[in-house]
Design a protein around this motif. Structure first.
Motif, PDB file in Angstrom:
ATOM      1  N   UNK A 133       0.830  -1.200  -0.049  1.00 50.16           N
ATOM      2  CA  UNK A 133      -0.049  -0.021  -0.026  1.00 50.16           C
ATOM      3  C   UNK A 133       0.777   1.192   0.204  1.00 50.16           C
ATOM      4  N   UNK A 134       0.195   2.411  -0.334  1.00 47.72           N
ATOM      5  CA  UNK A 134       1.037   3.626  -0.262  1.00 47.72           C
ATOM      6  C   UNK A 134       1.483   3.993  -1.826  1.00 47.72           C
ATOM      7  N   UNK A 180       3.336 -13.374  -4.643  1.00 48.56           N
ATOM      8  CA  UNK A 180       2.076 -12.864  -5.023  1.00 48.56           C
ATOM      9  C   UNK A 180       1.674 -11.510  -4.422  1.00 48.56           C
ATOM     10  N   UNK A 181       1.364 -10.644  -4.739  1.00 47.63           N
ATOM     11  CA  UNK A 181       1.080  -9.409  -4.393  1.00 47.63           C
ATOM     12  C   UNK A 181      -0.439  -8.801  -4.499  1.00 47.63           C
ATOM     13  N   UNK A 182      -0.688  -8.346  -3.298  1.00 48.36           N
ATOM     14  CA  UNK A 182      -2.081  -7.397  -3.272  1.00 48.36           C
ATOM     15  C   UNK A 182      -1.912  -6.258  -3.050  1.00 48.36           C
ATOM     16  N   UNK A 183      -2.447  -5.446  -4.108  1.00 45.30           N
ATOM     17  CA  UNK A 183      -2.163  -4.052  -3.563  1.00 45.30           C
ATOM     18  C   UNK A 183      -3.282  -3.311  -3.377  1.00 45.30           C
ATOM     19  N   UNK A 184      -3.057  -2.236  -2.204  1.00 43.80           N
ATOM     20  CA  UNK A 184      -4.293  -1.379  -1.785  1.00 43.80           C
ATOM     21  C   UNK A 184      -4.564  -0.156  -2.628  1.00 43.80           C
ATOM     22  N   UNK A 185      -5.742   0.009  -3.144  1.00 43.97           N
ATOM     23  CA  UNK A 185      -6.077   1.296  -3.875  1.00 43.97           C
ATOM     24  C   UNK A 185      -7.312   1.747  -3.221  1.00 43.97           C
ATOM     25  N   UNK A 186      -7.319   3.257  -3.453  1.00 49.90           N
ATOM     26  CA  UNK A 186      -8.768   3.899  -3.152  1.00 49.90           C
ATOM     27  C   UNK A 186      -9.210   4.708  -4.539  1.00 49.90           C
ATOM     28  N   UNK A 238      -1.140  -2.606 -14.003  1.00 48.87           N
ATOM     29  CA  UNK A 238       0.564  -2.597 -15.018  1.00 48.87           C
ATOM     30  C   UNK A 238       1.369  -2.936 -14.698  1.00 48.87           C
ATOM     31  N   UNK A 239       1.694  -2.591 -13.266  1.00 46.48           N
ATOM     32  CA  UNK A 239       3.020  -3.162 -12.480  1.00 46.48           C
ATOM     33  C   UNK A 239       3.142  -4.523 -12.309  1.00 46.48           C
ATOM     34  N   UNK A 240       1.788  -5.319 -12.777  1.00 53.38           N
ATOM     35  CA  UNK A 240       1.784  -6.677 -12.471  1.00 53.38           C
ATOM     36  C   UNK A 240       1.557  -7.467 -11.187  1.00 53.38           C
ATOM     37  N   UNK A 241       0.682  -6.616 -10.267  1.00 53.52           N
ATOM     38  CA  UNK A 241       0.424  -7.183  -9.218  1.00 53.52           C
ATOM     39  C   UNK A 241      -0.752  -8.256  -9.612  1.00 53.52           C
ATOM     40  N   UNK A 242      -0.942  -9.183  -8.618  1.00 55.23           N
ATOM     41  CA  UNK A 242      -1.903 -10.151  -8.797  1.00 55.23           C
ATOM     42  C   UNK A 242      -3.311 -10.006  -8.429  1.00 55.23           C
ATOM     43  N   UNK A 243      -3.501  -9.217  -7.287  1.00 62.35           N
ATOM     44  CA  UNK A 243      -4.830  -8.968  -6.854  1.00 62.35           C
ATOM     45  C   UNK A 243      -4.712  -7.375  -6.410  1.00 62.35           C
ATOM     46  N   UNK A 244      -6.211  -6.950  -6.612  1.00 59.39           N
ATOM     47  CA  UNK A 244      -6.131  -5.454  -5.927  1.00 59.39           C
ATOM     48  C   UNK A 244      -7.144  -5.458  -4.673  1.00 59.39           C
ATOM     49  N   UNK A 245      -6.855  -4.683  -3.968  1.00 61.79           N
ATOM     50  CA  UNK A 245      -7.846  -4.550  -2.597  1.00 61.79           C
ATOM     51  C   UNK A 245      -8.444  -3.121  -3.262  1.00 61.79           C
ATOM     52  N   UNK A 246      -9.521  -3.177  -3.158  1.00 66.24           N
ATOM     53  CA  UNK A 246     -10.388  -1.734  -3.394  1.00 66.24           C
ATOM     54  C   UNK A 246     -10.943  -1.113  -2.233  1.00 66.24           C
ATOM     55  N   UNK A 247     -10.255  -0.314  -1.807  1.00 71.20           N
ATOM     56  CA  UNK A 247     -10.659   0.623  -0.341  1.00 71.20           C
ATOM     57  C   UNK A 247     -11.703   1.609  -0.691  1.00 71.20           C
ATOM     58  N   UNK A 248     -12.981   1.511  -0.193  1.00 70.69           N
ATOM     59  CA  UNK A 248     -14.016   2.456  -0.311  1.00 70.69           C
ATOM     60  C   UNK A 248     -13.598   3.553   0.842  1.00 70.69           C
TER      61      UNK A 248
END
Length: 329
Positions: A101-102, A118-124, A134-144
């Motif tokens: 994250x960040x 395996x990379x899970x990346x947090x996004x808002x 595009x960076x190649x992460x495997x899963x996205x954490x979508x933060x509301x």
């Protein structure tokens, strides 16, 4: 069982991730979540040094033979931590699942992916999610907007943000913010998510390392007991509404606003850590999501995950009975 792209990728039974939480994501909680069938996540920066993260990884592995991960959050700070050192220590200890994250995570993600992680990346926001994709992460954490911690500056609630993710993203994503039960998991799945990420709900479990008084405070709280700080500094954070956070907001709202230097002592991480250790909810700043309004007890992680799994299955079955297609003419 609820099988999704997330359960298959991470090899977990229930599509529930315990998000990385400063001072909370410690071995006792992480192992309990993983043993319950979800994915527990150690918070790297809770440990003072990369070497102490190694110790935490070993403690967690001694307590579970199930998959678990490590969170590394890139913080806006004058003296940044040794992010690469934390990542290297975890990788060398055999960790292969990471939550990131960040800002500007590209170098960290590149290193992790080069080591088969395996990379899970947090996004808002969706645009940040697409960039991470595009960076190649495997899963996205979508933060509301409902989430604890940093919800970004665009104030988009999970209902719309998750539906937009279904329209735009090509890789699996999990829903984060405002989720505490099986109904929330079922709703997230309906919106296209492959699972959910929960923080505040896991704070209020038997195995959570925070003081019992803070857990009781969470149970007694409602969805109205959070507040945003740092809005004027464009670094918004959702925290528990207490005397300290109210003072921060008052300083920000005065004529001319406030500089961070004027807020530093009030919001220091050391004070926040002591909240969890000493049990005084008014001593410092601590993160909490609006999901406070849904938390009514302090179960074990096993009880919680099993309940979420069953309630999600029941909700999905109930929906199929309650929503009946009209007969075609």
């Amino acid at each position: 069982m609820i099988a999704t792209a997330l359960t298959e990728l991470l090899r977990i039974r229930v599509p529930v991730v315990q998000g990385g939480m400063q001072w909370v994501g410690k071995p006792s909680l992480v192992a309990a979540v993983s043993n319950a069938g979800g994915l527990g996540i150690l918070t790297a920066l809770t440990q003072p040094t990369p070497e102490q993260l190694r110790v935490a990884v070993r403690e967690t592995r001694a307590a579970t033979d199930k998959p678990f991960g490590v969170n590394i959050t890139l913080l806006p700070t004058i003296n940044p931590p040794d992010y690469q050192g934390y990542a290297r220590a975890a990788v060398e200890e055999g960790v292969r699942i990471f939550e990131t994250a960040g800002n500007n995570p590209s170098k960290l993600i590149e290193y992790l992916k080069s080591n088969g992680c395996i990379v899970i990346h947090k996004c808002t926001t969706i645009r940040h999610a697409k960039s991470a994709e595009r960076m190649g992460v495997d899963v996205l954490s979508i933060d509301g907007f409902e989430c604890a911690g940093h919800p970004g500056e665009e104030d988009i609630g999970g209902l719309v943000l998750l539906a937009r993710a279904a329209q735009e993203l090509r890789i699996p994503y999990v829903a984060s913010g405002g989720i505490a039960d099986g109904r929330g998991l079922a709703a997230a799945l309906a919106l296209g998510a492959a699972g959910v990420n929960m923080g505040t709900r896991f704070m209020c479990t038997v195995e959570s390392p925070i003081h019992p008084n803070i857990k009781d405070t969470i149970v007694k709280a409602t969805e109205q007991d959070t507040i945003h700080i740092f809005r004027t500094l464009k670094n918004t954070a959702r925290v528990f509404k207490n005397s300290v956070s109210m003072e921060v907001v008052a300083l920000e709202r005065r004529a001319g606003g406030a500089q961070f230097s004027e807020l530093r002592d009030l919001v220091s991480g050391a004070r926040g850590k002591l909240v969890y250790e000493n049990g005084d909810p008014d001593y410092g700043i601590w993160s909490a999501g609006v999901v406070l309004g849904l938390i009514k007890d302090i179960p074990t992680c096993e009880e919680l995950v099993k309940r979420i799994e069953k309630d999600a299955e029941d909700t999905i079955a109930e929906m199929s009975k309650r929503v009946r297609p009209m007969a075609k003419l």
